[in-house]
Structure formats: structure tokens, C-alpha cells
Enzyme design. Structure first.
Site, PDB file in Angstrom:
ATOM      1  N   ASN A 127     -60.641  31.208 -79.054  1.00 40.46           N
ATOM      2  CA  ASN A 127     -60.026  32.298 -79.815  1.00 40.46           C
ATOM      3  C   ASN A 127     -58.526  32.486 -79.635  1.00 40.46           C
ATOM      4  O   ASN A 127     -57.910  33.188 -80.430  1.00 40.46           O
ATOM      5  CB  ASN A 127     -60.701  33.619 -79.457  1.00 40.46           C
ATOM      6  CG  ASN A 127     -62.162  33.625 -79.803  1.00 40.46           C
ATOM      7  OD1 ASN A 127     -62.525  33.435 -80.958  1.00 40.46           O
ATOM      8  ND2 ASN A 127     -63.008  33.817 -78.806  1.00 40.46           N
ATOM      9  N   TYR A 128     -57.928  31.899 -78.605  1.00 39.46           N
ATOM     10  CA  TYR A 128     -56.531  32.211 -78.330  1.00 39.46           C
ATOM     11  C   TYR A 128     -55.596  31.009 -78.304  1.00 39.46           C
ATOM     12  O   TYR A 128     -54.387  31.177 -78.418  1.00 39.46           O
ATOM     13  CB  TYR A 128     -56.404  32.967 -77.006  1.00 39.46           C
ATOM     14  CG  TYR A 128     -56.933  34.372 -77.096  1.00 39.46           C
ATOM     15  CD1 TYR A 128     -56.205  35.352 -77.755  1.00 39.46           C
ATOM     16  CD2 TYR A 128     -58.160  34.713 -76.553  1.00 39.46           C
ATOM     17  CE1 TYR A 128     -56.688  36.643 -77.866  1.00 39.46           C
ATOM     18  CE2 TYR A 128     -58.657  36.000 -76.654  1.00 39.46           C
ATOM     19  CZ  TYR A 128     -57.907  36.964 -77.305  1.00 39.46           C
ATOM     20  OH  TYR A 128     -58.391  38.229 -77.421  1.00 39.46           O
ATOM     21  N   LEU A 129     -56.143  29.833 -78.075  1.00 38.35           N
ATOM     22  CA  LEU A 129     -55.270  28.681 -77.902  1.00 38.35           C
ATOM     23  C   LEU A 129     -55.134  27.894 -79.192  1.00 38.35           C
ATOM     24  O   LEU A 129     -56.138  27.404 -79.723  1.00 38.35           O
ATOM     25  CB  LEU A 129     -55.821  27.790 -76.787  1.00 38.35           C
ATOM     26  CG  LEU A 129     -55.959  28.507 -75.446  1.00 38.35           C
ATOM     27  CD1 LEU A 129     -56.614  27.616 -74.409  1.00 38.35           C
ATOM     28  CD2 LEU A 129     -54.601  28.979 -74.963  1.00 38.35           C
ATOM     29  N   SER A 152     -51.181  30.902 -76.073  1.00 30.24           N
ATOM     30  CA  SER A 152     -50.848  29.560 -76.559  1.00 30.24           C
ATOM     31  C   SER A 152     -49.592  29.006 -75.888  1.00 30.24           C
ATOM     32  O   SER A 152     -49.558  27.840 -75.491  1.00 30.24           O
ATOM     33  CB  SER A 152     -50.670  29.580 -78.079  1.00 30.24           C
ATOM     34  OG  SER A 152     -51.919  29.756 -78.706  1.00 30.24           O
TER      35      SER A 152
END
Length: 642
Positions: free
Chosen positions: A599-601, A401
Site C-alpha cells: 500500500n505504500y511503496l 517510498s
DNA sequence: CGAAAAACTTAGTATTTAGACT
DNA sequence: AGTCTAAATACTAAGTTTTTCG
């Protein structure tokens, strides 16, 4: 046709509570079972040793699983065949077993062809038939695809049970080809409220169990027979319970942002600890933080593919170079990670890290654990003592992120009004994260097919190259002096030079040329459309009829549509060009952006960026993604900072 | 405690769909 | 109107983390 009554759970006040109770009321219709097996028509024959052989129903069904995969690479693998044949024989009758003793004598070809034909037929059905099936499916989704969760209608993720078939493990999985059995009601555990109308098992059947556990989020569970693991039916990512968890995940990552400097100081200090475990922990944490490696749990030997993460790295997975290509202290990683995706990276590390790695690998074999005093649970226990909710994977979320946020800041040109160039920047920032997380995909395979059609189009390409590239002028001059044969030779020569210069592939070049053609065409279309609109306008001025007005409106619409398409094409082309002429040409087409986005940002970074530059959110998120991130879209303005 | 099981998140690939192109 | 392609969605395997159990 969005339903307007969607529940905006993020507007409620009591969101943050975390008592372990996941619901107060839960009612649903249970799972949808896989359709029963349909026996083969008599005309479709399995052959053994050259002779047609009619099989018992069960043996026939399992046979079709293999037949359907006949042209897949799996069937060329020894383990796959061995496992399949073993499990197939288990469902054969005595007679069948006595006859069928050699997979090599089995002929599945007719059966395979039959199923291929069936898919062709399905594709070729009439519009009405397709519509009918679509409507039937929608009705099924209506009935089984939703549940009542605390008085709200929530979408379920996977309400259809996995059909039987052959297990397709990823990578070198020892269980590939084993029979994945049909799930029956007697395998199924239902979870719902005591005071709800519990789902009914199919006639003549019983559920394995009906329980009422409000501490968990699943509606249905069963144990699959390959690895003996539980599987679940749970809610869709758009649901409150998933959304809140997702939100919480990013809040934990943001919390790490405020603590990370201190944590880094700690592990720097620990690199010199007198205690071996602490030194190993420090190095592992350094890798997890710097390289976004996964935690790396221990795996049971021989039960699945041999893959590793950080804590489970073995000495054979790294090479230490005191010097490499003029740089000091290089660690060369080469291992298979999740899904057997290769992680290959040459990384300069701190001198102290390097020294430690030398120490950790001393007197060890390649197959020995690099971090022999460390495992994920001790690592996570330590992390949790540093910050509430901190585990190894939070570093991946945090680094992904923060990288997106920084890259967006760096790559977005505020003065460039063009939406497509903004999107290009966004995709590049997204790509930086995907590279960090090593998210890969198989390279699109139409690449080689395009090679095949190359020769037919060579003249066209020549023309486009001539009008599009810096070689144009030379080319035109030369062209006037040459015949077409020479011209083509010359173009190929230029192509060859470009290939050498940018060490790119011919296919990539050709794709770019193809894109240039498309762009030119689109521009021509827009010019035409503008002409038409103009004449429609003057038509309307002379004759102010309703019909003329509508015609004019339609023409204007068309221009808009074409312009949108043009922007899309330009984005594609620029994106492609940056790939091709960038440094890491080969890997880049194998980078997948979707996983990190999903899933990650932290979605709020994207939403804020879109608002800041007046980019419609649809340019960054498709429908599914907008549903999942509805909370973020509603929640933040352009001032949001991760 | 430590191992195993359960619960839940993350992952790449296969299939379907939409829409551009011929 | 059919064909082709890329994007979207479906699918389910494979991870991580949490919880349970002996």
C-alpha cells in the site's frame, strides 16, 4: 498456465482522463450468497442448566456462532458475552426466552466439539474429494468472479457475501459479539449498465434496487447491521480501475517530493504564528510528516474502539520531557491507532514544537483534544491549497517510498554478487518503512512451542554451536576434557552469555541454531547430489542411452533445486541474525512487511532495483503482488527514480 | 457551511495451500 | 505418505477522503 490474453491497460494512450465516469459498460453476475444454515444433527445437543435443549432453527443458528468461538479469547470478554446474549435473545421464541436467562448456564461444549470434528473430517478427506471441491470452486469463480468492464474481463475482489456470524471488532470494541445478520437479496443493491444483462436474484426474491451509476466503481452494495455502514463488492487490485488509481496515488506522492521542501519551510514558519489554529496545524503537520502519523478523523463516541490519529490526539497521549536520557525536548507518544495497534515512541522534537505542545496542553485535562482548533477537513483543505491532490495520507505514501529508495541505495552492495544478500538488503529497506509506519503483527506463536522441545535437542545444538560459532574452538578444547554432562552445562552457560550480551531471547537463539542445522544439512545434500550427478554423468558417457541421459539431467536439476533452497535458508538465517543481534530485538519480530509493500511503496522503485541488479522480480513480489503491480513491472527500467 | 453518508484505501488476523521434512 | 511450517490468500474491519444533504 497464465492466460496470455491479459489486458495490458497501461499500454493504452487515454489513461489519465478523469471525468468522473468510471465505466461505459458494466455487466456482472451479482454476489454469491452465504450457504444456508444446516441444522445440527439430533445427537449434537446444546444444554441449558445441565439439560439438553432443542432450539428453534434461528436461535440454534445464532447459538452455533457462539459455540464455534467457544475457545476464542473473545468469549472471555464481558462486552462480547453481553452483546451476544442480548442479540441471541432477540431471535429466540417466547418459550426459549423465558427459559434461557443466564449465559452462564449455557453449555456449548458439545456443539463446539462437533464443529471441531467437522473441520478435522474436512481436512482428512481423500485427494479425490478435495480435488472435486477445488474444481467446483473454480467453476464458481469462473461464473461469479469476473465481470465485463468496458469490454474487458476483469477480476472481482470479493464476490462472496460475508456470512452471518458474531461481529469481531478489533481492540476494545463496544459492539463485539453482536449478531451480524445474514444478507438476503432484498438487502442488495446492484450496480450495472442499463444495456447489460442484469444479475438475477435467487428464485422468489427481489433485489433491493438495481441502479446504473457509472460515477462509482462498485458492482454490489449493502448496509451492514452493526455500524449501519455500506459495504461494497469492487474489483480486484489487478483491474484497470484500481491500478490506475494506485498509479495516480504514487504520482501525487512524487509530486509532493518536488513541493515538500517548501511545505516544510511553511510549517516551520507557522510554528510561531500568532494564530492558534495555524500553530496547531503546523505542529500536526510536523508530526504527520516526521512520524508518518495518520490524519486522525473524529469518531463517534462509544460506537467503536477508542483509537486516535494525529488530529484526534488527546493530551493524555503525549508526555513532554524537557530532558530525557541526556536528550533535549523529548515527546513520548503512547496511544492506540488504527486497529487498536499501540503507537509508542520517544521522539526528540524541535524546541519550538516542544514549546507549542506545552502551550497546547496548558490548562487542559488528559482527556481534552491536543489540537482543539484543528480537524482533518480543515487540515486537508489547507494541504489541497498547497498542492493539487495533497491530503494528509499522501505524506505517509511519500515518506514510505522515499525511505525505501534511500535505504536501497544505502544498503545495497553493488559488488556483492550474491542474490540472497541483495534480498536481505531489500527486506531491511522494507523493514525500515514498516517501522516508520508502525505496521505490526502478532508475534508468531510457535515460539513458545519450540521452547518445549528444547531439551530433546540440546545435544544436537551443542554440536552445531560447536561447529558454528566463535565459541567453537574453546568448546572443542573444553569438550575433550569434559564428559557430556559437563559439556551440556558449558553450552548452556555460553548460551546464557550470548543472551546477556545481545539481550536476546533464548527462543531466538535456538531458532538460529536450528537454522544452522538446516543449512549444514542442505550443504551436505548438495555435496551428495553433486556426487550422484558425477556418477550419472560417467554412466551416461559409457552408455549413451536416452534413459541415462534423462537420469543425468534429473540429477543436475536436483542440484539446482537444492542450491536455491540453500540460498533461501541463508537469507532467512542472516535476516534472523540481523533481527536478533540488532538493536530492537523484541519489536522486530512483530513488524509486518506486507502492508507497506502493498500500500505504500511505489512498486516502480522495486522493479527498477530488481532490474538494476538482475534480481528476478519473483524474489520481491509473489503472484498476487505481481498481478497488482503488473503496470509497474511493464512500465519501468532500472533508471526509474521516485 | 458542517454533519452525515458514501466511496474507496489500508489493515491485521484467520484459513488455506504448497512444499519441506520425517 | 503423513506431518509440520511458512507463505499465500481470504476475509472483513477500520481507517481516509469525497460527496451529498439539510
Amino acid at each position: 498456465e497464465e492466460p496470455e490474453d491479459k489486458w495490458k491497460w497501461w499500454e493504452e494512450k487515454d489513461n489519465a482522463k478523469d471525468s468522473g465516469v468510471k465505466w461505459k459498460f458494466l455487466e456482472h453476475k451479482g454476489p454469491v450468497f452465504a450457504p444456508p444454515y444446516e441444522p445440527l444433527p439430533k445427537t449434537v445437543q446444546f444444554k441449558y442448566d445441565g439439560k439438553p435443549m432443542k432450539l428453534s432453527l434461528e436461535a440454534e443458528e445464532v447459538m452455533t456462532f457462539y459455540a464455534k468461538m467457544l475457545d476464542h479469547e473473545y468469549t472471555s470478554k464481558n462486552d462480547f458475552n453481553k452483546n451476544f446474549f442480548g442479540d441471541w435473545r432477540k431471535v429466540m421464541t417466547k418459550e426459549e426466552k423465558s427459559i434461557i436467562s443466564d449465559l452462564g448456564k449455557c453449555n456449548f461444549r458439545d456443539v463446539c466439539t462437533y464443529f471441531q470434528q467437522k473441520t478435522e473430517e474436512r481436512k482428512a478427506r481423500s485427494k479425490a474429494e478435495k480435488l472435486e471441491e477445488k474444481q467446483k470452486n473454480e467453476a464458481l469463480v469462473e461464473e461469479f468472479g469476473f465481470c465485463d468492464w468496458d469490454g474487458h474481463r476483469e477480476k472481482i475482489g470479493n464476490f462472496r457475501l460475508e456470512p452471518p456470524g458474531l461481529f469481531r471488532g478489533r481492540g476494545n470494541h463496544p459492539k463485539m459479539g453482536k449478531l451480524k445478520k445474514r444478507i438476503i437479496p432484498e438487502d442488495i443493491t446492484i450496480n450495472c449498465s442499463k444495456n447489460s444483462v442484469a444479475p438475477k436474484p435467487p428464485p422468489g426474491h427481489k433485489w433491493k434496487e438495481v441502479r446504473h451509476d457509472n460515477q462509482v466503481t462498485w458492482l454490489v452494495s449493502w448496509t451492514e447491521n452493526i455500524q449501519n455502514q455500506n459495504k461494497y463488492i469492487m474489483l480486484n487490485p489487478s483491474s484497470r480501475v484500481k491500478g490506475e488509481k494506485d498509479w495516480q496515488k504514487y504520482e501525487i506522492a512524487r509530486n509532493l517530493k518536488t513541493k515538500v521542501d517548501r511545505i516544510r519551510e511553511d510549517y516551520m514558519r507557522d510554528l510561531k504564528s500568532s494564530e492558534m489554529m495555524i500553530r496547531q496545524r503546523a505542529v500536526a503537520l510536523y508530526f504527520i510528516d516526521k512520524l508518518a502519523l495518520r490524519a486522525g478523523n473524529e469518531k463517534e463516541d462509544g460506537e467503536s474502539a477508542d483509537t486516535v490519529g494525529c488530529c484526534s490526539l488527546r493530551c493524555e497521549h503525549i508526555k513532554l520531557h524537557k530532558q530525557l536520557d541526556g536528550k533535549d525536548f523529548i515527546v513520548e507518544f503512547d496511544f492506540l491507532g488504527k486497529d487498536s495497534i499501540r503507537y509508542y515512541n520517544k521522539v526528540p522534537v524541535l524546541k519550538q514544537v516542544f514549546k507549542n505542545l506545552v502551550l497546547f496542553t496548558e490548562n487542559k485535562e488528559g482527556g481534552d483534544d491536543l489540537f482543539d482548533r484543528l480537524n482533518t477537513s480543515t487540515l486537508n483543505k489547507y494541504l489541497n491549497s498547497l498542492m493539487e491532490g495533497l491530503t494528509a495520507k499522501v505524506f505517509r505514501t511519500y515518506n514510505a517510498s522515499i525511505t525505501l529508495q534511500n535505504q536501497l541505495l544505502e544498503l545495497t552492495d553493488p559488488d556483492d554478487e550474491n542474490v540472497s544478500s541483495k534480498i536481505l538488503s531489500y527486506n531491511r529497506a522494507n523493514r525500515a518503512v514498516a517501522v516508520l509506519c508502525n505496521h505490526q503483527r502478532a508475534a508468531p506463536k510457535n515460539f513458545s512451542e519450540q521452547m518445549g522441545r528444547m531439551n530433546d535437542k540440546v545435544e544436537l545444538w551443542s554440536a552445531v554451536l560447536a561447529s558454528k560459532t566463535q565459541y567453537l574452538i574453546r568448546l572443542r578444547n573444553v569438550a575433550s576434557l569434559m564428559g557430556s554432562f559437563l559439556l551440556i552445562t558449558y553450552v548452556w552457560f555460553m548460551l546464557y552469555l550470548i543472551l546477556l550480551r545481545f539481550s536476546t531471547t533464548l527462543v531466538d537463539m535456538l531458532q538460529m541454531v536450528g537454522m544452522c542445522i538446516k543449512i549444514e544439512k542442505k550443504q551436505a545434500d548438495i555435496r551428495d547430489a553433486k556426487q550422484e550427478a558425477k556418477s550419472a554423468k560417467s554412466d551416461y558417457k559409457h552408455n549413451k542411452s536416452e534413459g541415462k541421459r534423462k537420469l543425468y539431467e534429473a540429477k543436475k536439476k536436483k542440484i539446482e533445486r537444492l542450491q536455491e533452497q540453500l540460498i533461501k535458508l541463508e537469507v532467512q538465517a542472516t535476516d534472523k541474525a540481523s533481527l536478533v543481534f540488532g538493536k530492537t530485538t523484541e519489536e522486530n519480530k512483530e513488524i509486518a512487511l506486507g502492508t507497506s509493500k502493498l500500500n505504500y511503496l511505489d512498486p516502480r522503485i522495486t522493479v527498477a532495483w530488481c532490474k538494476k541488479y538482475a534480481i528476478p522480480i519473483e524474489k520481491c513480489y509473489n503472484k498476487t503482488q505481481r498481478d497488482k503491480f503488473a503496470w509497474a513491472i511493464a512500465m519501468v527500467d532500472e533508471s526509474y527514480v521516485f
